[in-house]
Design an enzyme around this catalytic site. Structure first.
Site, PDB file in Angstrom:
ATOM      1  N   SER A 121      36.648  32.909  50.601  1.00 15.94           N
ATOM      2  CA  SER A 121      37.478  32.178  51.563  1.00 15.94           C
ATOM      3  C   SER A 121      36.826  32.073  52.933  1.00 15.94           C
ATOM      4  O   SER A 121      37.222  31.226  53.744  1.00 15.94           O
ATOM      5  CB  SER A 121      38.855  32.836  51.685  1.00 15.94           C
ATOM      6  OG  SER A 121      38.733  34.228  51.936  1.00 15.94           O
ATOM      7  N   ASP A 341      46.590  39.167  59.176  1.00 18.72           N
ATOM      8  CA  ASP A 341      45.294  38.692  58.695  1.00 18.72           C
ATOM      9  C   ASP A 341      44.243  38.945  59.769  1.00 18.72           C
ATOM     10  O   ASP A 341      44.138  38.218  60.752  1.00 18.72           O
ATOM     11  CB  ASP A 341      45.356  37.198  58.356  1.00 18.72           C
ATOM     12  CG  ASP A 341      44.062  36.687  57.715  1.00 18.72           C
ATOM     13  OD1 ASP A 341      43.076  37.440  57.690  1.00 18.72           O
ATOM     14  OD2 ASP A 341      44.045  35.533  57.255  1.00 18.72           O
ATOM     15  N   HIS A 344      40.208  36.672  58.045  1.00 26.53           N
ATOM     16  CA  HIS A 344      39.835  35.265  58.211  1.00 26.53           C
ATOM     17  C   HIS A 344      39.840  34.919  59.701  1.00 26.53           C
ATOM     18  O   HIS A 344      40.092  35.772  60.546  1.00 26.53           O
ATOM     19  CB  HIS A 344      40.811  34.370  57.437  1.00 26.53           C
ATOM     20  CG  HIS A 344      40.834  34.652  55.978  1.00 26.53           C
ATOM     21  ND1 HIS A 344      41.832  35.394  55.378  1.00 26.53           N
ATOM     22  CD2 HIS A 344      39.974  34.308  54.985  1.00 26.53           C
ATOM     23  CE1 HIS A 344      41.583  35.500  54.085  1.00 26.53           C
ATOM     24  NE2 HIS A 344      40.461  34.856  53.819  1.00 26.53           N
TER      25      HIS A 344
END
Length: 364
Positions: A121, A341, A344
Site C-alpha cells: 500500500s 494510521d 501510510h
C-alpha cells in the site's frame, strides 16, 4: 557459503536486539553501497537524502479536492483532518538544490512510456501521488483508470503515458495451497506482469512484520520445505534476494530503469523521537534535527546488503531518514478506515517528495 554467512549474521544481530541501529550493524554486514546507484551520486558529492524539512508557502504541489486519483484512505482533508501545515514542508538537501517537479518536462520525456510501481500500500501511496502531481499541471487532459485484480492503470491519453500499480506486498509469491496460505520466499511468478516497463519502482517491508490475525500466511516455504514461522529479518533477506535474482535475470537496463524505495517508517511509538507518551496522533510538525533518535531500521541494512550484491543497475531511493522526520504526515485518525494510521501518508504529503526525488533521478 556466501549466502549462509549473512543469514547467520542476521540471526545473531536480531537475537542481540530488534532495536539495533543500522550504524551498529554496518561493520558486520560491510554493505558496499557504492556498487549500486543512489541519490548520493547525483550532482557529484551531493547526497539528496541528507537534508532538512523547510516550510514552503508554495506547497502543496496539488489540491487534493481536484485530483481524481487519491485513494480515500490517504485523503486526510476529506475525512476532517483540521490542520494543513503538514502539506507545507519541502525537502531541502544540505549540500545541493533538489530540482522542482515539472510535469511538462516529465510528460515530454516519458511520452508513450510505461511506469510501474510494484509493492504494497506504500506503492499505492506513491502511485496516487505521482498521478496527482502530473494531473495538476494538465488538469484538462483526457485520462482513463482501469483496475483488475492486482493491477491498476492510469493513462494520460494525450501523452500516451501509462502509470501502473501492481499490488504484491511481499514481491515474492503468496499462494493458496492445501495446507493454507503459503509465503514462498524463493519464488516470483507474478513477475511476468512487470515486464516491458520503462521504469519499475519496487517497495516491500511493512507486511513482513505482521503477526497474529494481521498475518496473511500460514506457512513460509523455501525449497519445498514448510516453516510455521521464520525470523522476519531472515525471511525478508531471503525474499529480497529472490527479487534481486529476478531483476538480474529479467531486466534489460537499456530498456528499463529500476528503482527500490527505501524503508518507509511508522510512528506508532513516540519513544522513537524521544516523546514516549506520544504517537503520530495530533502531531503537526516534523522532527527537526539531523539525527533521528531511533536510528536507522535493521530492515534498511538488509535492503542495502541485497542491493550491494545485485548485478543490474538499481537506483536506491533512500527515503528512510527523511521520512522518519515526518511524524506529522500520517493520516492519524483521518483515513476513513483505520482508527489510528501511523504507517501510510496523507496526500498531498510525503510521497510527493519521494516522487520529486524519483523525478530528480530520472532527469539526473
Amino acid at each position: 557459503m556466501g549466502f549462509l554467512l549473512p543469514t547467520l549474521l542476521l540471526c545473531l544481530f536480531v537475537v542481540f536486539s530488534l532495536q539495533t541501529k543500522a550504524e551498529e550493524l554496518d561493520p558486520f554486514f560491510n554493505a558496499n553501497v557504492s556498487s549500486f546507484s543512489s541519490g548520493r551520486k547525483l550532482a557529484g558529492r551531493c547526497n539528496l537524502f541528507r537534508g532538512k524539512w523547510v516550510y514552503d508557502p508554495s506547497y502543496p504541489l496539488y489540491d487534493p479536492s481536484t485530483c481524481p486519483f487519491i485513494d480515500p484512505q490517504f485523503n486526510c482533508q476529506k475525512y476532517g483532518r483540521p490542520d494543513k501545515q503538514y502539506q507545507k514542508y519541502r525537502w531541502q538537501p544540505l549540500s545541493c538544490p533538489l530540482p522542482r517537479f515539472n510535469a511538462f518536462d516529465f510528460l515530454a520525456k516519458y511520452r508513450g512510456k510505461k511506469i510501474m510501481f510494484v509493492g504494497d500500500s506504500l506503492s499505492l501511496n506513491q502511485f496516487n501521488s505521482l498521478a496527482c502531481m502530473i494531473h495538476s499541471w494538465v488538469p484538462n487532459t483526457r485520462t482513463t483508470f482501469i483496475k483488475q485484480d492486482a493491477l491498476s492503470k492510469i493513462t494520460f491519453e494525450d501523452y500516451g503515458l501509462q502509470l501502473f500499480l501492481y499490488r504484491t506486498p511481499y514481491l515474492v509469491d503468496l499462494d493458496r495451497e492445501n495446507v493454507g496460505s503459503v509465503l514462498k520466499i524463493d519464488s516470483i511468478k507474478s513477475g511476468d506482469a512487470w515486464r516491458g516497463m520503462d521504469v519499475l519502482v519496487f517497495n516491500t517491508w511493512h507486511w513482513w512484520t505482521h503477526t497474529g490475525s494481521s498475518q496473511p500466511w500460514d506457512y513460509i516455504q523455501e525449497r519445498n520445505k514448510l516453516y510455521k514461522d521464520m525470523n522476519r529479518f531472515i525471511a525478508f533477506y531471503k525474499g529480497l534476494t529472490t527479487w534481486a535474482r529476478w531483476v538480474n535475470i529479467n531486466v534489460n537496463p537499456a530498456q528499463t530503469k529500476v528503482f527500490f524505495l527505501g524503508i518507509s517508517p511508522v510512528h506508532y511509538e513516540g519513544k522513537d523521537w524521544n516523546q514516549p507518551a506520544k504517537s503520530c496522533m495530533s502531531e503537526t510538525q516534523p522532527f527537526f534535527g539531523l539525527k533521528y533518535p531511533a536510528g536507522t531500521p535493521v530492515a534498511w541494512v538488509v535492503v542495502n546488503k541485497v542491493l550491494s550484491r545485485i548485478k543490474k543497475p538499481v537506483y536506491f531511493l533512500d527515503v528512510t531518514t527523511l521520512s522518519q522526520y515526518r511524524k506529522d504526515a500520517h493520516p492519524e485518525g483521518y483515513s476513513g478506515i483505520m482508527a489510528t494510521d501511523c504507517s501510510h501518508w496523507c496526500l498531498p504529503g510525503l510521497p510527493d517528495t519521494w516522487n520529486v526525488l524519483l523525478h530528480a533521478a530520472l532527469f539526473g
